[in-house]
Write an enzyme that holds these catalytic residues in place. Structure first.
Site, short mmCIF file in Angstrom:
data_model
loop_
_atom_site.label_atom_id
_atom_site.label_comp_id
_atom_site.label_asym_id
_atom_site.label_seq_id
_atom_site.Cartn_x
_atom_site.Cartn_y
_atom_site.Cartn_z
N GLN A 59 -15.53 53.59 71.32
CA GLN A 59 -14.81 54.92 71.17
C GLN A 59 -14.52 54.98 69.68
O GLN A 59 -13.88 54.04 69.08
CB GLN A 59 -13.54 54.70 72.18
CG GLN A 59 -12.62 55.93 71.76
CD GLN A 59 -11.37 56.01 72.55
OE1 GLN A 59 -11.45 55.76 74.12
NE2 GLN A 59 -10.26 55.73 72.14
N SER B 167 -10.17 56.22 66.04
CA SER B 167 -9.26 56.07 64.71
C SER B 167 -10.00 55.86 63.57
O SER B 167 -11.29 55.47 63.53
CB SER B 167 -8.53 54.61 65.16
OG SER B 167 -7.89 54.70 66.18
N SER C 216 -13.33 48.80 69.13
CA SER C 216 -13.66 47.64 69.88
C SER C 216 -15.24 47.61 70.69
O SER C 216 -15.58 48.60 71.03
CB SER C 216 -12.72 47.75 71.44
OG SER C 216 -11.46 47.56 71.10
N GLU D 195 -6.65 56.71 79.19
CA GLU D 195 -6.53 55.12 78.60
C GLU D 195 -5.19 54.74 79.03
O GLU D 195 -4.90 53.51 79.11
CB GLU D 195 -6.96 55.18 77.02
CG GLU D 195 -6.55 54.08 76.36
CD GLU D 195 -7.13 54.17 74.73
OE1 GLU D 195 -7.27 53.10 74.26
OE2 GLU D 195 -7.22 55.10 74.35
N SER E 138 0.42 54.30 69.22
CA SER E 138 1.14 53.19 69.15
C SER E 138 2.60 53.25 69.66
O SER E 138 3.07 54.16 70.19
CB SER E 138 1.55 53.09 67.38
OG SER E 138 2.29 54.37 66.87
#
Length: 391
Positions: free
Chosen positions: A126, A129, A161, A243, A373
């Site tokens: 993905q 970010s 990741s 997610e 976050s």
């Protein structure tokens, strides 16, 4: 909210439990520790899941799934965890990218990408970010410029990741003008495209699970745009919803983790040789963690119930994430505090029992950022559940 299995659900649970008992011993154990080493082991596991009809369990049947509701999906996950099944390396493909393509993709995209996700042939990552656009995703700067037949992508992504083992990525890039959420488009990116550079980022355990990805004049054809050009924010919110459901219901079975903690303590003694379980302080801490794990389980069941009723779980997923992350941190930190030097030497020997707790403690810190976050989740709860003014 009824937590008991219905007769059909109990039958399904029994079938899954029987299949796992027969299937897991056929895998080439032990499961490798290194992420790259896991790939062939995991692909064998994924093929077994696919052959048995358990891959993409909640996907619609026309796309290779079973159309299972959220409750059956949760039962399946519980049984995997109970049996000690391997982890899944392609969670981004099966849980995020695949459902997004099903919801927003073209027929050609579904035909090309869905089956290899389920069979384990192609792993996904993905690319959302960025160095200055993590939780504040709408401020992303990666730019897509229109060229003949497609788009030319330039920018940088980070905290990606498994990018170093991925065949494809879901990618957000800015294609239009306007502030914030305007002018963002959702792409599917083959990771072997010219101009894609993956640079692994070793974490505290010395492994490279995360990566930064550089995109230099990367070409993506028009047929790999998902949804409308400049309409990618809507698609991305669908992906992030998947997610957050996964995180809210728990990437870690906290009830089982507390049970393992109790089992460990039952065999441990203090410096004087007295059973550790007799310590009032230890017993009080275990009781606290056990109660919190039950609350986390109930929050997960609430999310699952809403999803099973075809209603969006909404901000409840943020509550689940806010509750889950500090619980796992506290659980692992307490367990490591019972080891010499707080388990700091555990990572040097992967065969030490404490090593898995140290790994989980480190992973828990990263999970607090994944999917938005802690501060983002607090804002969501404040604005959408408590009706507080936007900050």
């Amino acid at each position: 909210m009824n937590l008991a299995d219905s007769p059909d659900e109990a039958q399904f649970r029994g079938e899954v439990r029987h299949w796992l008992a027969e299937t897991l011993p056929t895998l080439p154990w032990p499961e490798p520790v290194d992420l790259v080493g896991k790939v062939p082991f995991w692909q064998r596991w994924q093929q077994l899941l696919f052959d048995a009809g358990y891959a993409g369990l909640s996907w619609p049947k026309e796309f290779g799934g079973q159309g299972a509701d959220a409750i059956r999906r949760a039962i399946f996950t519980e049984e995997l965890d109970r049996a000690g099944a391997p982890e899944r390396l392609n969670t981004i493909g099966e849980d995020f990218a695949g459902p997004t393509i099903i919801d927003f993709g073209t027929d050609a995209q579904k035909e090309r990408f869905l089956r290899p996700i389920l069979t384990g042939e192609e792993i996904w990552c993905q690319l959302f970010s960025e160095p200055e656009a993590g939780s504040d995703l709408a401020s992303l700067r990666t730019k897509a410029t229109k060229v003949d037949g497609g788009w030319q992508i330039n920018g940088q992504k980070i905290w990606t990741s498994r990018a170093h083992i991925a065949a494809h990525a879901i990618l957000l890039a800015r294609t239009g003008g306007g502030p914030r959420h305007k002018g963002i488009t959702f792409f599917l990116l083959p990771m072997d495209s010219p101009g894609v550079q993956v640079r692994p980022l070793p974490h505290m355990l010395g492994e490279a699970e995360f990566n930064e990805v550089f995109l230099d004049d990367v070409f993506i054809p028009d047929d790999l745009v998902v949804g409308a050009v400049d309409g990618g924010w809507k698609v991305a919110m669908g992906t992030l919803a998947y997610e957050r459901v996964a995180i809210a219901t728990g990437r870690v079975n906290t009830k089982r983790a507390v049970d393992e903690l109790i089992t460990d303590i039952a065999t441990m003694t203090d410096d004087s040789g007295k059973p550790l379980g007799q310590s009032p302080t230890v017993r009080q801490k275990i009781a606290d963690l056990y109660g919190r794990a039950l609350v986390h389980y109930l929050i997960g069941q609430r999310v699952i119930t809403l999803a099973a009723a075809d209603g969006p779980p909404g901000p409840v997923t943020s509550i689940g994430k806010l509750y889950f992350c500090p619980l796992v941190e506290d659980l692992t930190d307490f367990r490591l505090s019972l080891e010499p030097l707080g388990g700091q030497l555990a990572a040097e020997d992967e065969h030490q029992h404490a090593a898995k707790w140290l790994r989980l403690a480190y992973q828990a810190r990263g999970t607090a950022i994944a999917g938005g976050s802690t501060f983002i989740q607090r804002n969501i709860v404040a604005e959408r559940m408590l009706d507080m003014p936007r900050s």
